[in-house]
Design an enzyme around this catalytic site. Structure first.
Site, PDB file in Angstrom:
ATOM      1  N   ARG A 140       0.828  -1.210   0.000  1.00 58.72           N
ATOM      2  CA  ARG A 140       0.000   0.000   0.000  1.00 58.72           C
ATOM      3  C   ARG A 140       0.857   1.252   0.000  1.00 58.72           C
ATOM      4  O   ARG A 140       1.926   1.302   0.594  1.00 58.72           O
ATOM      5  CB  ARG A 140      -0.881   0.015   1.256  1.00 58.72           C
ATOM      6  CG  ARG A 140      -1.828   1.208   1.310  1.00 58.72           C
ATOM      7  CD  ARG A 140      -2.679   1.177   2.544  1.00 58.72           C
ATOM      8  NE  ARG A 140      -2.076   1.983   3.610  1.00 58.72           N
ATOM      9  CZ  ARG A 140      -2.695   2.307   4.734  1.00 58.72           C
ATOM     10  NH1 ARG A 140      -3.904   1.874   4.996  1.00 58.72           N
ATOM     11  NH2 ARG A 140      -2.084   3.035   5.644  1.00 58.72           N
TER      12      ARG A 140
ATOM     13  N   CYS B 139      -0.038   5.391   0.834  1.00 60.63           N
ATOM     14  CA  CYS B 139      -1.099   6.240   1.375  1.00 60.63           C
ATOM     15  C   CYS B 139      -0.506   7.616   1.620  1.00 60.63           C
ATOM     16  O   CYS B 139       0.517   7.741   2.300  1.00 60.63           O
ATOM     17  CB  CYS B 139      -1.629   5.645   2.676  1.00 60.63           C
ATOM     18  SG  CYS B 139      -3.025   6.551   3.382  1.00 60.63           S
TER      19      CYS B 139
END
Length: 124
Positions: free
Chosen positions: A101, A103
């Site tokens: 991920r 972010c």
């Protein structure tokens, strides 16, 4: 390549597809917390908006024959990085396989949303 489209998630608000399936991988467009029936943002806080954006993403995964457990990478955009912990509390309920991920905070999101999430998933 195959275009994936479902009425259970918001229609694209520009010249793009909800997702594309190519070579066994699903590439989703970013999902903001739009209610697919009304086209309006659901919720005023990060928790409610994250829930709706993830719900929309889940509907696209489902339409392609995939699910959250097959997501290999997400990219998450937050209007306020100070929402990071609250966003994570919602995110971790769905992405239990802990995909890769990124972010980060952005200057603005479509329709003044607080969050947008896109994903890459395996379709077997």
């Amino acid at each position: 390549m195959k275009t994936i489209e479902t009425k259970s998630a918001p229609a694209a608000i520009g010249p793009y597809s909800q997702a594309i399936l190519a070579n066994g991988f699903l590439y989703t467009s970013g999902q903001i917390p739009l209610n697919p029936e009304t086209g309006t943002i659901e919720g005023s806080g990060i928790e409610a908006q994250a829930e709706q954006a993830i719900k929309n993403l889940g509907e696209i995964l489902k339409a392609a024959g995939s699910d959250f457990s097959k997501v290999v990478k997400t990219t998450c955009f937050l209007a306020h990085i100070s929402d990071f912990a609250a966003f994570n509390a919602v995110y971790e309920k769905y992405f239990v396989s802990k995909p890769a991920r990124s972010c980060f905070e952005v200057a603005a999101l479509p329709k003044d949303a607080l969050v947008e999430i896109e994903a890459v998933a395996v379709v077997e």
